[in-house]
Enzyme design. Structure first.
Site, PDB file in Angstrom:
ATOM      1  N   GLY A  36       0.748  -1.286   0.019  1.00  0.00           N
ATOM      2  CA  GLY A  36      -0.095   0.117  -0.086  1.00  0.00           C
ATOM      3  C   GLY A  36       0.858   1.313   0.212  1.00  0.00           C
ATOM      4  N   LEU A  38       4.490   3.512  -1.113  1.00  0.00           N
ATOM      5  CA  LEU A  38       5.415   3.240  -2.098  1.00  0.00           C
ATOM      6  C   LEU A  38       6.937   3.467  -1.191  1.00  0.00           C
ATOM      7  CD1 LEU A  38       3.875   5.772  -4.752  1.00  0.00           C
ATOM      8  CD2 LEU A  38       3.971   3.094  -4.860  1.00  0.00           C
ATOM      9  N   GLY A  40       9.566   0.890  -1.289  1.00  0.00           N
ATOM     10  CA  GLY A  40      10.025  -0.286  -1.534  1.00  0.00           C
ATOM     11  C   GLY A  40      10.699  -0.730   0.170  1.00  0.00           C
ATOM     12  N   GLY A 180      25.365 -12.620  12.136  1.00  0.00           N
ATOM     13  CA  GLY A 180      25.706 -12.050  10.803  1.00  0.00           C
ATOM     14  C   GLY A 180      26.176 -10.738  11.240  1.00  0.00           C
ATOM     15  N   GLY A 182      27.509  -8.189   9.181  1.00  0.00           N
ATOM     16  CA  GLY A 182      27.619  -7.506   8.140  1.00  0.00           C
ATOM     17  C   GLY A 182      26.863  -6.202   8.633  1.00  0.00           C
ATOM     18  N   VAL A 237      26.827 -21.090  12.606  1.00  0.00           N
ATOM     19  CA  VAL A 237      25.629 -21.295  13.578  1.00  0.00           C
ATOM     20  C   VAL A 237      25.161 -22.806  13.272  1.00  0.00           C
ATOM     21  CG1 VAL A 237      23.413 -20.809  13.872  1.00  0.00           C
ATOM     22  CG2 VAL A 237      24.887 -18.947  14.145  1.00  0.00           C
ATOM     23  N   HIS A 322      21.461   3.335  -3.367  1.00  0.00           N
ATOM     24  CA  HIS A 322      22.011   4.309  -4.502  1.00  0.00           C
ATOM     25  C   HIS A 322      22.389   3.618  -5.490  1.00  0.00           C
ATOM     26  CE1 HIS A 322      24.549   3.604  -1.056  1.00  0.00           C
ATOM     27  NE2 HIS A 322      25.950   3.785  -1.879  1.00  0.00           N
ATOM     28  N   HIS A 445      38.468  25.051   8.303  1.00  0.00           N
ATOM     29  CA  HIS A 445      38.915  24.520   9.674  1.00  0.00           C
ATOM     30  C   HIS A 445      37.965  25.087  10.868  1.00  0.00           C
ATOM     31  CE1 HIS A 445      41.600  23.498  13.008  1.00  0.00           C
ATOM     32  NE2 HIS A 445      41.619  24.740  13.407  1.00  0.00           N
TER      33      HIS A 445
HETATM   34  C1  LIG Z   1      17.508  -2.759   7.413  1.00  0.00           C
HETATM   35  C2  LIG Z   1      17.906  -2.309   6.415  1.00  0.00           C
HETATM   36  C3  LIG Z   1      18.886  -1.203   6.194  1.00  0.00           C
HETATM   37  C4  LIG Z   1      19.306  -0.845   4.811  1.00  0.00           C
HETATM   38  N1  LIG Z   1      19.964   0.614   4.827  1.00  0.00           N
HETATM   39  C5  LIG Z   1      20.546   0.736   3.617  1.00  0.00           C
HETATM   40  C6  LIG Z   1      21.245   2.003   3.801  1.00  0.00           C
HETATM   41  O1  LIG Z   1      21.428   2.678   4.661  1.00  0.00           O
HETATM   42  N2  LIG Z   1      21.880   2.273   2.453  1.00  0.00           N
HETATM   43  C7  LIG Z   1      21.635   1.589   1.263  1.00  0.00           C
HETATM   44  O2  LIG Z   1      21.875   2.109   0.314  1.00  0.00           O
HETATM   45  N3  LIG Z   1      20.958   0.581   1.431  1.00  0.00           N
HETATM   46  C8  LIG Z   1      20.356   0.009   2.407  1.00  0.00           C
HETATM   47  N4  LIG Z   1      19.544  -0.928   2.600  1.00  0.00           N
HETATM   48  C9  LIG Z   1      19.487  -1.954   1.314  1.00  0.00           C
HETATM   49  C10 LIG Z   1      18.311  -1.382   0.419  1.00  0.00           C
HETATM   50  O3  LIG Z   1      17.159  -1.001   1.250  1.00  0.00           O
HETATM   51  C11 LIG Z   1      18.152  -1.946  -1.017  1.00  0.00           C
HETATM   52  O4  LIG Z   1      19.292  -2.019  -1.539  1.00  0.00           O
HETATM   53  C12 LIG Z   1      17.207  -1.329  -1.855  1.00  0.00           C
HETATM   54  O5  LIG Z   1      15.905  -0.969  -1.339  1.00  0.00           O
HETATM   55  C13 LIG Z   1      17.124  -1.809  -3.077  1.00  0.00           C
HETATM   56  O6  LIG Z   1      16.215  -1.268  -4.017  1.00  0.00           O
HETATM   57  P1  LIG Z   1      15.218  -1.940  -5.082  1.00  0.00           P
HETATM   58  O7  LIG Z   1      14.469  -0.732  -5.911  1.00  0.00           O
HETATM   59  O8  LIG Z   1      16.205  -2.769  -5.713  1.00  0.00           O
HETATM   60  O9  LIG Z   1      14.161  -2.679  -4.282  1.00  0.00           O
HETATM   61  P2  LIG Z   1      13.524  -2.603  -3.194  1.00  0.00           P
HETATM   62  O10 LIG Z   1      13.644  -1.420  -2.363  1.00  0.00           O
HETATM   63  O11 LIG Z   1      13.271  -3.985  -2.323  1.00  0.00           O
HETATM   64  O12 LIG Z   1      11.967  -2.449  -3.716  1.00  0.00           O
HETATM   65  C14 LIG Z   1      11.201  -3.388  -4.461  1.00  0.00           C
HETATM   66  C15 LIG Z   1       9.816  -3.250  -4.393  1.00  0.00           C
HETATM   67  O13 LIG Z   1       9.029  -4.250  -5.237  1.00  0.00           O
HETATM   68  C16 LIG Z   1       8.014  -4.425  -4.920  1.00  0.00           C
HETATM   69  N5  LIG Z   1       7.593  -5.850  -5.490  1.00  0.00           N
HETATM   70  C17 LIG Z   1       8.304  -6.964  -5.598  1.00  0.00           C
HETATM   71  N6  LIG Z   1       7.762  -7.673  -6.439  1.00  0.00           N
HETATM   72  C18 LIG Z   1       6.809  -7.082  -6.835  1.00  0.00           C
HETATM   73  C19 LIG Z   1       5.470  -7.433  -7.933  1.00  0.00           C
HETATM   74  N7  LIG Z   1       5.753  -8.682  -8.359  1.00  0.00           N
HETATM   75  N8  LIG Z   1       4.610  -6.681  -8.089  1.00  0.00           N
HETATM   76  C20 LIG Z   1       4.368  -5.399  -7.419  1.00  0.00           C
HETATM   77  N9  LIG Z   1       5.520  -4.955  -6.665  1.00  0.00           N
HETATM   78  C21 LIG Z   1       6.529  -5.841  -6.154  1.00  0.00           C
HETATM   79  C22 LIG Z   1       8.209  -4.595  -3.294  1.00  0.00           C
HETATM   80  O14 LIG Z   1       7.041  -4.867  -2.510  1.00  0.00           O
HETATM   81  C23 LIG Z   1       9.067  -3.762  -3.003  1.00  0.00           C
HETATM   82  O15 LIG Z   1       8.370  -2.539  -2.697  1.00  0.00           O
HETATM   83  C24 LIG Z   1      18.944  -1.571   3.762  1.00  0.00           C
HETATM   84  C25 LIG Z   1      18.332  -2.525   3.819  1.00  0.00           C
HETATM   85  C26 LIG Z   1      17.696  -3.149   4.848  1.00  0.00           C
HETATM   86  C27 LIG Z   1      16.822  -4.315   4.953  1.00  0.00           C
END
Ligand SMILES: Cc1cc2nc3c(=O)[nH]c(=O)nc-3n(C[C@H](O)[C@H](O)[C@H](O)COP(=O)(O)OP(=O)(O)OC[C@H]3O[C@@H](n4cnc5c(N)ncnc54)[C@H](O)[C@@H]3O)c2cc1C
Length: 467
Positions: A36, A38, A40, A180, A182, A237, A322, A445
């Site tokens: 619901g 936007l 991601g 983890g 990471g 683990v 990014h 500075h």
């Molecule tokens: C806890 C956490 C912290 C993070 N912190 C950082 C950070 O500080 N800096 C950074 O650069 N990255 C960070 N990341 C990673 C970052 O969130 C991802 O790299 C980024 O969101 C990837 O973007 P994307 O557009 O590829 O996909 P996503 O952001 O995953 O978006 C994909 C979207 O597609 C939708 N979708 C999937 N399949 C379908 C479908 N069939 N139909 C309609 N919709 C669909 C999903 O619901 C989702 O909303 C973090 C990730 C996590 C989990």
């Protein structure tokens, strides 16, 4: 059936940025999102809420531990974690609402529902109200990634959780066991460490943040250890078991085969993410995923079907917001007939612990592996006026430059505000600056960014001035 120049599946930073750039380039664009809101993973359960938690927990920790050092006496400090979480939710609401506004502003049609391929130009969108089809000349798959787990470890989302649940916790765990070491495990581990949890990290590799420059993991571990976090490196683990509210995690030391057992009340599984292509109908357009679940793409981010592109976490490369954004812009411009370019070597990586860790370009271990003749310049934050003023004593900036040409090949830093300072290194390297170039540029500075200038001077014939 409605027709579009471009349909984007997924509204994360890859998808929504691609949609905006395509609209700027005069395409008729639609975006499909199954949730619901936007934005991601990044805006809803990733970058933004995690940074909001990091910020709030940092303020709490500072108030409890270091305000008296500045002569500020506060009396009893109380933590209201529900209120803290409420602020995080509001931040997310605001920023995802901002993306909805941008879609409207750019005249992008938003469909809420699950998108899947019917054929190479038709997408079916299903939601609880039914199903509809739209047509597109070009399609971008930007479906992102999902949390993953370890074989034999069931994430029941109550006490054995992933980052998604950790970002919504309304209690401070007594003992949080993080699987983890990471970026995500350490960022969320430090949030709860600051809020008062005992935090133990189990990591299979021999260092934390193993993909970053070798010195960064060592330095960060030292600081986090001093802050009370416990580390079991080189441990795999073997089981996670729950007995009522007590969790037991067993792990084996890779070298000695000795087993440790940790008992806690929460286990955070932070072992990485998997590309998300579930029920996308890839088989209907003849697309296959690789052995890691990623959609194979060309250098132009085209799949095996040339007018279907894939970007972000669902393809090869760093899982970073990014990086996904750059790819979104790239594809929109490529479709419009432009000749865009992404320098993947200069996508910076940041860990938002405190101190922050940031890096760009090649690491020392990569340069050694490639046999590059390089020199190293280091400068500790301890020697910076700005750091002294703010009592920030930990961290270093490390510059790696070509021994013969002085070109900067990599910059790695741990310390205050390095997430922002790294931007200067990215610009410098994009313009192929030498270490001496940065060493000769005036830096205000006192600022933390003077540390980069000094590290560059250190790399240039050992000319650092303030050490
Ligand atoms: C806890 C956490 C912290 C993070 N912190 C950082 C950070 O500080 N800096 C950074 O650069 N990255 C960070 N990341 C990673 C970052 O969130 C991802 O790299 C980024 O969101 C990837 O973007 P994307 O557009 O590829 O996909 P996503 O952001 O995953 O978006 C994909 C979207 O597609 C939708 N979708 C999937 N399949 C379908 C479908 N069939 N139909 C309609 N919709 C669909 C999903 O619901 C989702 O909303 C973090 C990730 C996590 C989990």
């Amino acid at each position: 059936m409605e027709q579009f120049d471009l349909v984007v599946i997924g509204s994360g930073p890859g998808g929504y940025i691609a949609a905006i750039r395509a609209s700027q380039l005069k395409m008729k664009v639609a975006i499909i999102e199954r949730y619901g809101t936007l934005g991601g993973t990044c805006l809803n359960v990733g970058c933004i809420p995690s940074k909001a938690w990091l910020d709030s927990s940092e303020r709490y920790h500072e108030t409890v531990h270091s305000h008296s050092l500045h002569g500020i006496e506060t009396g009893e400090v109380k933590l209201d974690i529900k209120k803290m979480g409420g602020r995080v939710s509001k931040v997310v609401e605001g920023i995802t609402g901002g993306v909805a506004y941008l879609m409207k502003k750019n005249k992008i049609t938003v469909f809420t529902g699950h998108g899947s391929f019917k054929d190479k130009n038709t997408i079916t969108i299903k939601n609880d109200k039914g199903s509809q089809e739209i047509q597109a000349k070009n399609i971008i798959i930007a479906t992102g990634s999902k949390t993953s787990s370890l074989p034999g470890v069931t994430v029941e989302k109550e006490q054995i959780i992933t980052s998604t649940e950790a970002l919504k916790l309304e209690v401070v765990p007594k003992h949080l066991i993080v699987i983890g070491g990471g970026v995500i495990g350490l960022e969320l581990g430090s949030v709860f460490n600051r809020l008062g949890s005992k935090v133990s990290v189990i990591e299979y590799a021999d260092s934390i943040i193993a993909a970053m420059d070798v010195d960064m993991g060592k330095e960060l571990q030292k600081v986090l250890k001093k802050d009370g976090m416990e580390f079991h490196l080189g441990h795999g683990v073997t089981s996670v078991a729950r007995n009522k509210n007590e969790l037991s995690v067993k792990a084996k030391n890779k070298a000695s085969n000795e087993e440790v057992e940790l008992k806690g009340d929460y286990v955070l599984v932070a072992v990485g993410r998997r590309p998300y292509t579930d029920s996308l109908g890839l088989e209907n357009v003849g697309l296959k995923v690789d052995e890691r679940g990623r959609i194979p793409v060309t250098d132009h981010l085209q799949t095996a079907v040339p007018h279907i592109y894939a970007i972000g976490d669902v393809v090869r490369g760093a899982m970073l917001a990014h990086k996904a954004e750059e790819e979104g812009v790239y594809v929109a411009e490529f479709i419009a007939g432009q000749k865009p370019h992404i320098n993947y070597n200069l996508i910076p990586g940041v860990v938002y612990t405190w101190p922050e860790v940031a890096g760009v370009g090649q690491t020392e271990q990569e340069l050694k592996q490639k046999g590059v003749d390089f020199k190293v310049g280091k400068f500790p934050f301890l020697a910076l006026g700005r750091a002294a003023a703010s009592n920030e004593k930990s961290g270093i900036i490390k510059v790696l430059a070509n021994k013969n040409t002085d070109e900067i090949l990599g910059v790695h830093m741990i310390g205050p505000r390095t997430a922002d300072i790294i931007g200067e290194a990215v610009v410098a390297m994009e313009f192929r600056a030498s270490a001496e170039d940065i060493g000769r540029i005036s830096h205000a500075h006192p600022t933390y960014s003077e540390g980069l200038k000094e590290a560059c001077l250190a790399a240039t014939e050992n000319r650092a001035l303030n050490i």
